[in-house]
Design an enzyme around this catalytic site. Structure first.
Site, short mmCIF file in Angstrom:
data_model
loop_
_atom_site.label_atom_id
_atom_site.label_comp_id
_atom_site.label_asym_id
_atom_site.label_seq_id
_atom_site.Cartn_x
_atom_site.Cartn_y
_atom_site.Cartn_z
CG HIS A 68 -2.06 0.94 1.25
ND1 HIS A 68 -2.40 1.75 0.21
CD2 HIS A 68 -2.92 1.23 2.24
CE1 HIS A 68 -3.42 2.51 0.56
NE2 HIS A 68 -3.76 2.22 1.79
CG HIS A 93 -4.50 0.52 -8.22
ND1 HIS A 93 -5.83 0.53 -7.91
CD2 HIS A 93 -3.89 1.42 -7.43
CE1 HIS A 93 -6.03 1.44 -6.96
NE2 HIS A 93 -4.89 1.99 -6.64
CG ASP A 130 2.84 4.08 -4.04
OD1 ASP A 130 1.84 3.36 -3.92
OD2 ASP A 130 3.04 5.09 -3.33
C1 SDX Z 1 -1.52 2.09 -3.40
O1 SDX Z 1 -6.28 0.80 -3.18
C2 SDX Z 1 -5.77 1.94 -3.47
O2 SDX Z 1 -6.39 2.83 -3.99
C3 SDX Z 1 -4.32 2.11 -3.07
C4 SDX Z 1 -3.65 3.40 -3.50
C5 SDX Z 1 -4.24 4.60 -2.79
O3 SDX Z 1 -4.12 5.73 -3.32
O4 SDX Z 1 -4.72 4.44 -1.64
O5 SDX Z 1 -3.80 3.59 -4.90
C6 SDX Z 1 -2.16 3.41 -3.18
O6 SDX Z 1 -1.46 1.29 -2.51
C7 SDX Z 1 -1.03 1.75 -4.78
C8 SDX Z 1 -0.48 0.30 -4.88
C9 SDX Z 1 0.94 0.30 -4.33
N1 SDX Z 1 1.44 -1.09 -4.22
C10 SDX Z 1 2.38 -1.57 -5.03
O7 SDX Z 1 2.86 -0.94 -5.99
C11 SDX Z 1 2.86 -2.97 -4.68
C12 SDX Z 1 2.94 -3.82 -5.94
N2 SDX Z 1 1.59 -4.06 -6.46
C13 SDX Z 1 0.91 -5.18 -5.98
O8 SDX Z 1 1.35 -5.96 -4.96
C14 SDX Z 1 -0.54 -5.33 -6.42
O9 SDX Z 1 -0.63 -4.92 -7.72
C15 SDX Z 1 -1.58 -4.61 -5.57
C16 SDX Z 1 -1.43 -4.98 -4.15
C17 SDX Z 1 -1.45 -3.15 -5.74
C18 SDX Z 1 -2.95 -5.05 -6.07
O10 SDX Z 1 -3.03 -6.39 -5.87
P1 SDX Z 1 -4.35 -7.25 -6.27
O11 SDX Z 1 -5.37 -6.38 -6.90
O12 SDX Z 1 -4.76 -8.01 -5.07
O13 SDX Z 1 -3.84 -8.17 -7.38
P2 SDX Z 1 -3.22 -9.60 -7.11
O14 SDX Z 1 -2.20 -9.52 -6.01
O15 SDX Z 1 -4.34 -10.57 -6.98
O16 SDX Z 1 -2.42 -9.86 -8.49
C19 SDX Z 1 -3.12 -10.30 -9.65
C20 SDX Z 1 -2.04 -10.93 -10.51
C21 SDX Z 1 -1.20 -11.96 -9.76
O17 SDX Z 1 -0.66 -12.83 -10.72
P3 SDX Z 1 -1.31 -14.33 -10.91
O18 SDX Z 1 -1.49 -14.92 -9.51
O19 SDX Z 1 -2.62 -14.07 -11.61
O20 SDX Z 1 -0.32 -15.10 -11.75
O21 SDX Z 1 -1.09 -9.91 -10.91
C22 SDX Z 1 0.17 -10.22 -10.33
C23 SDX Z 1 -0.07 -11.17 -9.20
O22 SDX Z 1 1.09 -11.97 -8.97
N3 SDX Z 1 0.70 -8.94 -9.85
C24 SDX Z 1 1.95 -8.55 -10.01
C25 SDX Z 1 2.00 -7.27 -9.45
N4 SDX Z 1 0.82 -6.94 -8.97
C26 SDX Z 1 0.00 -7.98 -9.21
N5 SDX Z 1 3.02 -9.17 -10.57
C27 SDX Z 1 4.15 -8.46 -10.56
N6 SDX Z 1 4.30 -7.21 -10.05
C28 SDX Z 1 3.24 -6.60 -9.49
N7 SDX Z 1 3.40 -5.37 -8.99
#
Ligand code: SDX
Length: 428
Positions: free
Chosen positions: A267, A306, A362
């Site tokens: 997050h 996201h 981010d």
């Molecule tokens: C913020 O919610 C908000 O609005 C948050 C925010 C705000 O203003 O409050 O926008 C701020 O928190 C932005 C997000 C910052 N976080 C990151 O950058 C961390 C990296 N991103 C992730 O961990 C992920 O994308 C999330 C946590 C942001 C979202 O995760 P989801 O929606 O639960 O998606 P998921 O984990 O179920 O992933 C779906 C697929 C998976 O692959 P498969 O299992 O289908 O093979 O996408 C892959 C994940 O492995 N995946 C990624 C990835 N994010 C998701 N693979 C590589 N790199 C990534 N960053």
């Protein structure tokens, strides 16, 4: 055609008509669906609330497929171009853009609440010099609840307004104190002649000069970043704020919990994690190998992806433009080239495209913060400062919402069936 869902329970052959309103059905309408008279009735199972609306809100609208973000109907790109953080905070809190007199009064109100109780200095001295500023931040916000016991009267609108002003005004002071503590410098008192963001820079970076003068380009860039981070509907930390606040905890305790949720690397801690990732990659030449590792399931591309945006985060686009203005003053962050190459490859690679992974808020923000002289562990705190306005607006909206009550989800129990106590002597 009626706005209803007709559900046939094949266990009993019974049919149920459930109203559809605002694109949803009420989960409680499913409880009437029972397999037998003593059945509890159906619930929904939605871990991480991926398809559950927890509230009705008029604060922020996001269309994740179109990359749309609006605060109270105003597009984020227009606010970033024309507004200031304090004006945007007033919009988010009150629902309308303030007129000149209202904005002047609001700015004055915030200015007069930037001081911290002197005991906070002693409180902060309890932290080790290298304590993570986010740990200091959330602890100190929570500690403020002991200084303002009147905040417990959360049903009083005037009291809520006073706490909202205190928190919005004081979170930059807390952040600056945490930063100065970590580098062993004396705390700097607020300068009422400066803007909200100018004073924050003053409290962070003032040295022996009589009057700190913020660089106007950096002051404006940070203010734009604050606008972009001010609210984002029901994200993890806002949900925490609403959930804690639903027990009628005071806003300081609730906001400490929200900050704790933001601290996580998935997050608000992602901006710090992005810089660690870029430093670990080390050079543009190493980007393909890193991408291959991520695609192999070894780690994540921090700053990408996201839950809601399945297109380019509109904030990331604005931050990328802002970075160039900052770099003109500070010099270009050398890690930028690695970030740009990561983005270039990821936007073409099937692994990321198929998962709709784009840069989020981010991905580029940390490059700016680092160029402005902030250490990496200050980055989540720089997210928490502006999000304080969103957390408080959502908290206030929740308390005024007749639909809301204390948050208490259900569960599916998968543990052991009832069994009798086994005396210790006879246990295996
Ligand atoms: C913020 O919610 C908000 O609005 C948050 C925010 C705000 O203003 O409050 O926008 C701020 O928190 C932005 C997000 C910052 N976080 C990151 O950058 C961390 C990296 N991103 C992730 O961990 C992920 O994308 C999330 C946590 C942001 C979202 O995760 P989801 O929606 O639960 O998606 P998921 O984990 O179920 O992933 C779906 C697929 C998976 O692959 P498969 O299992 O289908 O093979 O996408 C892959 C994940 O492995 N995946 C990624 C990835 N994010 C998701 N693979 C590589 N790199 C990534 N960053």
């Amino acid at each position: 055609m009626a706005d209803t869902l007709t559900i046939t329970d094949n266990r009993t052959g019974k049919q149920y008509d459930v109203p559809i309103a605002e694109g949803t059905i009420r989960a409680m309408d499913l409880r009437q669906i029972k397999a037998s008279p003593d059945d509890f009735g159906l619930m929904t199972y939605d871990p991480a609330f991926q398809n559950t609306a927890s509230c009705r809100s008029s604060i922020t609208f996001i269309d994740g497929d179109k990359g749309i973000l609006e605060y109270r109907g105003y597009p984020i790109d227009q606010l970033a171009e024309h507004s200031t953080y304090l004006e945007t905070a007033a919009l988010i809190l009150n629902g309308e853009l303030p007129n000149t007199a209202e904005l002047d009064a609001w700015s004055r109100e915030i200015t007069l609440h930037t001081m911290l109780h002197e005991n906070i200095k002693k409180f902060m001295e309890g932290f080790q010099y290298d304590a993570h500023p986010m740990g200091i931040f959330l602890s100190t916000v929570g500690a403020l609840s002991t200084i303002y016991p009147d905040a417990k009267d959360i049903t009083n609108a005037e009291t809520r307004r006073l706490q909202i002003s205190r928190l919005i005004a004081k979170v930059p002071s807390i952040a600056a104190y945490a930063f100065r503590h970590s580098i062993g410098r004396p705390y700097v008192y607020p300068d009422n002649d400066l803007s909200f963001t100018g004073n924050f820079l003053n409290m962070l970076f003032k040295m022996t000069e009589l009057k700190y003068r913020p660089h106007p380009v950096l002051e404006r860039a940070l203010d734009v970043l604050f606008i972009l981070h001010a609210d984002h509907e029901q994200n993890c930390s806002t949900s925490a704020m609403r959930s804690i606040g639903s027990s009628q905890a005071d806003p300081y305790a609730s906001l400490a919990g929200a900050a704790a949720a933001l601290y996580g690397p998935l997050h608000g801690g992602a901006n710090e994690a992005v810089l660690h990732m870029l430093k670990e990659i080390g050079s543009v030449a190493n980007v393909p190998a890193f991408i291959a590792r991520v695609k192999g399931g070894d780690g994540r591309l921090m700053g990408f992806g996201h839950r809601v945006y399945k297109s380019y985060d509109p904030r990331a686009r604005i931050i990328k433009q802002t970075a160039d203005l900052v770099f003109d003053v500070t010099g270009r962050n050398p890690l930028t080239d690695i970030a740009l190459e990561l983005e270039r490859i990821a936007l073409e690679d099937e692994y990321f495209v198929s998962r709709k992974l784009y840069p989020n808020v981010d991905f580029y923000s940390g490059l700016i913060y680092q160029a402005m002289g902030f250490p990496l562990d200050m980055f989540p705190v720089l997210f928490a400062i502006p999000r304080t306005a969103g957390w408080l607006a959502q908290w206030d909206e929740m308390l005024r919402d007749a639909d809301q009550k204390i948050a208490r989800p259900r569960q599916i129990y998968i543990g052991a069936a009832r069994r009798d106590y086994v005396p210790r002597a006879t246990r295996g």
